[in-house]
Design a protein around this motif. Structure first.
Motif, PDB file in Angstrom:
ATOM      1  N   ALA A 100      -5.816  21.731   2.493  1.00  8.15           N
ATOM      2  CA  ALA A 100      -6.924  21.278   3.330  1.00  8.15           C
ATOM      3  C   ALA A 100      -8.052  20.733   2.470  1.00  8.15           C
ATOM      4  O   ALA A 100      -8.647  19.705   2.790  1.00  8.15           O
ATOM      5  CB  ALA A 100      -7.432  22.436   4.190  1.00  8.15           C
ATOM      6  N   ARG A 101      -8.333  21.428   1.369  1.00  7.72           N
ATOM      7  CA  ARG A 101      -9.412  21.002   0.483  1.00  7.72           C
ATOM      8  C   ARG A 101      -9.146  19.582  -0.017  1.00  7.72           C
ATOM      9  O   ARG A 101     -10.039  18.755  -0.053  1.00  7.72           O
ATOM     10  CB  ARG A 101      -9.538  21.978  -0.685  1.00  7.72           C
ATOM     11  CG  ARG A 101     -10.804  21.830  -1.451  1.00  7.72           C
ATOM     12  CD  ARG A 101     -11.031  22.892  -2.520  1.00  7.72           C
ATOM     13  NE  ARG A 101      -9.894  23.695  -2.897  1.00  7.72           N
ATOM     14  CZ  ARG A 101      -9.772  25.003  -2.619  1.00  7.72           C
ATOM     15  NH1 ARG A 101     -10.697  25.628  -1.958  1.00  7.72           N
ATOM     16  NH2 ARG A 101      -8.706  25.659  -3.009  1.00  7.72           N
ATOM     17  N   PHE A 102      -7.883  19.280  -0.379  1.00  7.15           N
ATOM     18  CA  PHE A 102      -7.568  17.935  -0.869  1.00  7.15           C
ATOM     19  C   PHE A 102      -7.623  16.910   0.261  1.00  7.15           C
ATOM     20  O   PHE A 102      -8.267  15.873   0.142  1.00  7.15           O
ATOM     21  CB  PHE A 102      -6.187  17.881  -1.531  1.00  7.15           C
ATOM     22  CG  PHE A 102      -5.770  16.471  -1.861  1.00  7.15           C
ATOM     23  CD1 PHE A 102      -6.340  15.804  -2.924  1.00  7.15           C
ATOM     24  CD2 PHE A 102      -4.858  15.802  -1.071  1.00  7.15           C
ATOM     25  CE1 PHE A 102      -5.998  14.492  -3.216  1.00  7.15           C
ATOM     26  CE2 PHE A 102      -4.505  14.494  -1.351  1.00  7.15           C
ATOM     27  CZ  PHE A 102      -5.076  13.835  -2.426  1.00  7.15           C
ATOM     28  N   LEU A 103      -6.927  17.189   1.371  1.00  3.46           N
ATOM     29  CA  LEU A 103      -6.828  16.199   2.441  1.00  3.46           C
ATOM     30  C   LEU A 103      -8.178  15.873   3.071  1.00  3.46           C
ATOM     31  O   LEU A 103      -8.380  14.756   3.547  1.00  3.46           O
ATOM     32  CB  LEU A 103      -5.856  16.675   3.525  1.00  3.46           C
ATOM     33  CG  LEU A 103      -4.380  16.587   3.151  1.00  3.46           C
ATOM     34  CD1 LEU A 103      -3.514  17.268   4.188  1.00  3.46           C
ATOM     35  CD2 LEU A 103      -3.947  15.136   2.968  1.00  3.46           C
ATOM     36  N   LEU A 104      -9.094  16.833   3.076  1.00  3.58           N
ATOM     37  CA  LEU A 104     -10.389  16.597   3.695  1.00  3.58           C
ATOM     38  C   LEU A 104     -11.452  16.168   2.689  1.00  3.58           C
ATOM     39  O   LEU A 104     -12.589  15.903   3.065  1.00  3.58           O
ATOM     40  CB  LEU A 104     -10.843  17.857   4.446  1.00  3.58           C
ATOM     41  CG  LEU A 104      -9.917  18.290   5.585  1.00  3.58           C
ATOM     42  CD1 LEU A 104     -10.416  19.575   6.225  1.00  3.58           C
ATOM     43  CD2 LEU A 104      -9.752  17.195   6.629  1.00  3.58           C
ATOM     44  N   SER A 105     -11.078  16.068   1.418  1.00  3.65           N
ATOM     45  CA  SER A 105     -12.034  15.630   0.391  1.00  3.65           C
ATOM     46  C   SER A 105     -12.152  14.109   0.410  1.00  3.65           C
ATOM     47  O   SER A 105     -11.267  13.411   0.910  1.00  3.65           O
ATOM     48  CB  SER A 105     -11.577  16.081  -0.999  1.00  3.65           C
ATOM     49  OG  SER A 105     -10.438  15.334  -1.418  1.00  3.65           O
ATOM     50  N   GLU A 106     -13.241  13.616  -0.152  1.00  4.75           N
ATOM     51  CA  GLU A 106     -13.415  12.160  -0.241  1.00  4.75           C
ATOM     52  C   GLU A 106     -12.274  11.535  -1.036  1.00  4.75           C
ATOM     53  O   GLU A 106     -11.789  10.459  -0.693  1.00  4.75           O
ATOM     54  CB  GLU A 106     -14.760  11.828  -0.884  1.00  4.75           C
ATOM     55  CG  GLU A 106     -15.936  12.106   0.016  1.00  4.75           C
ATOM     56  CD  GLU A 106     -17.252  11.698  -0.610  1.00  4.75           C
ATOM     57  OE1 GLU A 106     -17.277  10.710  -1.363  1.00  4.75           O
ATOM     58  OE2 GLU A 106     -18.254  12.375  -0.314  1.00  4.75           O
ATOM     59  N   ARG A 107     -11.845  12.235  -2.082  1.00  9.33           N
ATOM     60  CA  ARG A 107     -10.762  11.716  -2.921  1.00  9.33           C
ATOM     61  C   ARG A 107      -9.458  11.602  -2.116  1.00  9.33           C
ATOM     62  O   ARG A 107      -8.755  10.596  -2.181  1.00  9.33           O
ATOM     63  CB  ARG A 107     -10.562  12.649  -4.123  1.00  9.33           C
ATOM     64  CG  ARG A 107      -9.524  12.173  -5.081  1.00  9.33           C
ATOM     65  CD  ARG A 107      -9.545  13.047  -6.348  1.00  9.33           C
ATOM     66  NE  ARG A 107      -8.299  12.891  -7.038  1.00  9.33           N
ATOM     67  CZ  ARG A 107      -7.407  13.838  -7.205  1.00  9.33           C
ATOM     68  NH1 ARG A 107      -7.642  15.052  -6.753  1.00  9.33           N
ATOM     69  NH2 ARG A 107      -6.289  13.606  -7.830  1.00  9.33           N
ATOM     70  N   GLY A 108      -9.140  12.632  -1.358  1.00  8.51           N
ATOM     71  CA  GLY A 108      -7.928  12.613  -0.544  1.00  8.51           C
ATOM     72  C   GLY A 108      -7.988  11.544   0.530  1.00  8.51           C
ATOM     73  O   GLY A 108      -7.018  10.832   0.781  1.00  8.51           O
TER      74      GLY A 108
END
Length: 175
Positions: free
Chosen positions: A40-48
């Motif tokens: 979730a942290r990756f998918l919802l990050s600006e980078r993701g």
């Protein structure tokens, strides 16, 4: 005090001030994703979002999926008192099993199955969430996400996070 010492201290103070302001603004925006799983942290990050080119609608759907997952995991875990009581009860049953004159295989299997059942429930919730995420992503995003996950697993492996409990790669016993 020399000029270089003064300059060093000034740079240090400026750096600390900038870091604290950055951390505070990240926490205020809610970007300080404590308690959120790495996926979730990756998918919802600006980078993701940038790497997968997620639309606003997809971001909203993913947020809903992760919120639901968090709620379901919390319900399955129960509150801290219930978890503590369950651990205590399991330990008492285990102690009674070990203290008995003869080993009761049926009681041991019951303890093992009870423990595995909870793990299976968590695994099922995780797989349902993964399925929902997969349905939100289009074919290109799925392919990119698979590559990113593969890269992150390799990166974690290099850091030594996937060894036996508490050991780093270089610390493993030669047995």
């Amino acid at each position: 005090m020399t000029i270089s010492n003064k300059l060093s201290k000034f740079v240090l103070v400026c750096g600390l001030a900038a870091a604290s302001v950055g951390a505070t603004s990240a926490m205020a925006k809610g970007d300080f994703n404590r308690g959120m799983n790495p996926q979730a942290r990756f998918l919802l990050s600006e980078r993701g979002i940038d790497k997968l080119q997620l639309t606003e609608d997809q971001q909203t759907q993913l947020k809903a999926i992760f919120a639901e997952q968090k709620t379901q995991f919390a319900a399955l875990r129960g509150d801290k008192d219930a978890m503590k009581a369950a651990r205590t009860a399991h330990k008492e049953k285990m102690d009674a099993l070990l203290a008995a004159k003869t080993f009761d295989e049926n009681a041991a299997l019951e303890l093992i199955n009870a423990r595995q059942e909870k793990g299976q429930q968590f695994a099922m919730l995780k797989m349902k969430s993964d399925h929902s995420i997969w349905q939100v992503l289009n074919a290109e995003q799925r392919e990119s996400y698979q590559e990113i996950k593969k890269h992150l697993r390799k990166k974690g492996h290099k850091k030594g996070h996937h060894g036996p409990r508490g050991e780093r790669k270089g610390e493993r016993s030669e047995g």
